[in-house]
Design an enzyme around this catalytic site. Structure first.
Site, mmCIF file in Angstrom:
data_model
loop_
_atom_site.group_PDB
_atom_site.id
_atom_site.type_symbol
_atom_site.label_atom_id
_atom_site.label_comp_id
_atom_site.label_asym_id
_atom_site.label_seq_id
_atom_site.Cartn_x
_atom_site.Cartn_y
_atom_site.Cartn_z
ATOM 1 N N ASP A 238 0.759 -1.123 -0.187
ATOM 2 C CA ASP A 238 -0.023 -0.015 0.004
ATOM 3 C C ASP A 238 0.735 1.178 -0.098
ATOM 4 O O ASP A 238 1.742 1.202 0.570
ATOM 5 C CB ASP A 238 -0.984 0.039 1.331
ATOM 6 C CG ASP A 238 -1.881 1.071 1.206
ATOM 7 O OD1 ASP A 238 -2.781 1.096 0.459
ATOM 8 O OD2 ASP A 238 -1.774 1.946 2.310
ATOM 9 N N GLU A 290 13.232 -16.568 -0.840
ATOM 10 C CA GLU A 290 13.740 -17.733 0.058
ATOM 11 C C GLU A 290 12.724 -18.587 0.098
ATOM 12 O O GLU A 290 12.748 -19.725 0.836
ATOM 13 C CB GLU A 290 14.194 -17.090 1.395
ATOM 14 C CG GLU A 290 15.284 -16.054 1.325
ATOM 15 C CD GLU A 290 15.543 -15.543 2.702
ATOM 16 O OE1 GLU A 290 14.930 -15.940 3.733
ATOM 17 O OE2 GLU A 290 16.321 -14.574 2.772
#
Length: 584
Positions: A238, A290
């Site tokens: 956002d 990851e």
């Protein structure tokens, strides 16, 4: 960019006697990669307005989980959830008091984990809406800052500053809130006298974080890992463009939202688009990589021009960024052609997909906007009962056509809950029900966003149209929404819901999200936009009369008379069509 749709030369005149369409050179080549996020269709859910499972009048996570089988029939790749974190709800959850929890309004952490795992069983990822620019004034970090002394480590998490002028009674700079009024609020000192100010780009209950502080960066890295460990499929960021402020936070003579003014271009707005942002996003990309499943990062970055926006999706940055230029475009052939061409050219320079979006929770729904001829609504504003009302029949026809056309474009696409039902805004919502801080802080001068956030209809003859078992709704619904209810549209082959299903299925089958794009030149049809994506021709008729189609085999039509007109080689008014190229 020059508009390729107008590029036909005099040498084409002989061909135009046979067909008004001439295919131009390929502007955008097929995607070199096939990662899911390059062609994803992502469905936004505004949790409080989707489905209420408890009868509270507020939608919740369990309600979303219960409706996942129906969402899956659309054929979307992911769901973006607007915030469901603990919050005092001063800005509908975009004022977060705890980024690693679930507000009891929406359920429990177990409900969130069940939603994520159930969605995965349908092949749908859940994208979490992170709000890093600001938090709630009830967040533990801000409470600690208020209790601490000026110059403390606690206050360094935010933008605290002394005032200027006599007694420090003038705010530290002249920046305004995007919701109206000053961007600075003063707090009392320890002895009760007026003390420092803190900055808030939005409501006074939403203090901005100081992203130049490594401690803030570490705090949000922990939040990303928390939700990735819970199985999240990525994040929508956002107000990503506002996280860093220019050193010194200098006065600004331009518009508070960065809208260009003479002498004050958007690119120089000191509260937006600072270069330090990119080192943070690079780190977030490393964290996502990851984890399995290619978690995605999509920025809500209101950045102009498009060439600058491409920096946000360069290698090692965000995977996607919202294309606000496309969202802002009116029902205008040349404007649409221009933004499509400019978007693809800009994003191709960094080998990134562009995204296409027509509606979300911050802007009037496109079925309403397109029913207002030539009227441009600011992002964050809607239509109220005292405003000129849209032509709802025209708006819905154009909205259906615009969506069919958009889904034929290469790249990613975002849909907003309820648009698949053909919903427009609640344009006659009474002031007494409004909750948007934009409306409240402007004393009603700005209508705000409540009209596009109304709970959606499921069952035509049930209380609250099936949104809530008790009939309670946090915002009242229009009285004419029975015809838009999902149960009536499910089995109607001409419904907007089934138009979306068919278009999304064909988009996937034809591989359009990873496809190419070439414009057709058709100067004799000035209100027709035609493109070719690989072996599919997509035509949008923005005029009020039928027009001839290019040669091809019809695949999909958005207007009620599509099949009849197609047999005559025509496309109806305010309609779109897909055709299979006959030479493909």
């Amino acid at each position: 960019m020059s508009l390729p749709v107008d590029a036909a030369s005099a040498s084409d005149s002989q061909n135009e006697a046979v067909s008004p369409y001439a295919l131009q050179p390929v502007l955008h080549e097929p995607s070199a990669g096939d990662q899911w996020w390059r062609r994803a269709v992502i469905y936004q859910i505004y949790p409080r307005s989707f489905k209420d499972s408890t009868g509270s009048g507020m939608g919740d996570l369990a309600g979303i989980t219960a409706e996942l089988p129906r969402i899956a029939t659309l054929g979307v790749d992911a769901i973006w959830l607007s915030p469901f974190f603990p919050s005092p709800q001063k800005d509908a959850g975009y004022d977060v008091s705890d980024y690693r929890g679930v507000d009891p309004l929406f359920g429990t952490m177990d409900d969130a984990k069940t939603l994520i795992s159930t969605a995965k069983s349908f092949g749908i990822r859940i994208i979490i809406d992170i709000v890093p620019n600001h938090c709630s004034n009830e967040h533990a970090l801000f409470k600690a800052a208020l209790a601490a002394e000026p110059g403390s480590a606690e206050r360094a998490m935010f933008h605290f500053a002394d005032g200027s002028g006599e007694g420090g009674n003038t705010p530290p700079n002249n920046w305004f809130s995007l919701f109206g009024g000053s961007g600075w609020t003063r707090v009392p000192a320890a002895d009760g006298t007026p003390g420092q100010y803190y900055f808030h780009l939005f409501d006074a209950t939403q203090p901005d974080f100081n992203w130049r502080n490594p401690a803030v960066q570490e705090e949000f890295e922990k939040t990303l890992r928390f939700w990735l460990d819970a199985g999240a499929g990525g994040f929508r960021i956002d107000v990503a463009h506002a996280m860093f402020k220019k050193h010194g936070m200098p006065n600004w003579g331009g518009a508070p939202d960065g809208t260009p003014r003479p002498g004050f271009p958007f690119a120089e707005a000191p509260m937006f688009g600072q270069p330090e942002l990119h080192q943070v996003f690079a780190r977030w990309r490393e964290i996502c990589e990851e984890y399995p499943g290619e978690p995605v990062l999509c920025s809500e970055a209101n950045v102009r021009p498009l060439t600058r926006l491409a920096d946000w999706v360069a290698p090692g940055q965000m995977h996607q960024s919202f294309n606000f230029d496309y969202l802002r475009t009116l029902w205008d052939r040349d404007a649409l052609a221009g933004v499509i061409g400019d978007s693809l050219e800009a994003f191709d320079t960094v080998d990134a997909p562009t995204t296409w979006v027509l509606s979300n929770h911050d802007v009037s729904r496109h079925a309403t906007r397109f029913g207002l001829d030539g009227v441009a609504l600011d992002l964050g504003d809607g239509i109220g009962p005292r405003d000129p009302q849209p032509d709802t029949t025209l708006g819905l026809a154009r909205a259906r056509a615009a969506t069919v056309f958009m889904l034929g474009l290469p790249g990613g696409a975002y849909l907003y809950q309820g648009e698949e039902l053909g919903l427009g805004d609640h344009t006659t919502l009474e002031d007494r029900y409004r909750q948007d801080p934009t409306f409240l802080r402007s004393n009603g001068e700005r209508t705000g966003r409540d009209g596009c956030r109304v709970p959606i209809p499921w069952v035509h003859d049930a209380p609250a149209y099936g949104f809530s078992p008790t009939g309670d709704t946090w915002l009242p619904q229009p009285g004419n929404w029975a015809a838009f209810s999902r149960d009536l549209q499910d089995d109607d082959p001409a419904s907007t819901l089934n138009l979306y299903r068919k278009a999304l299925a064909l988009r996937s089958e034809l591989g359009l999200g990873l496809g190419s794009l070439a414009f057709f030149a058709n100067p004799g049809l000035p209100e027709v936009l035609a493109i070719r994506n690989s072996d599919t021709i997509i035509v949008l008729n923005l005029s009020g009369a039928p027009v001839p189609l290019p040669a091809g085999d019809p695949l999909l039509f958005s207007d009620a008379n599509g099949a009849k007109l197609a047999a005559m080689g025509m496309l109806g008014a305010n309609a779109a069509a897909w055709l299979r190229a006959t030479d493909g």
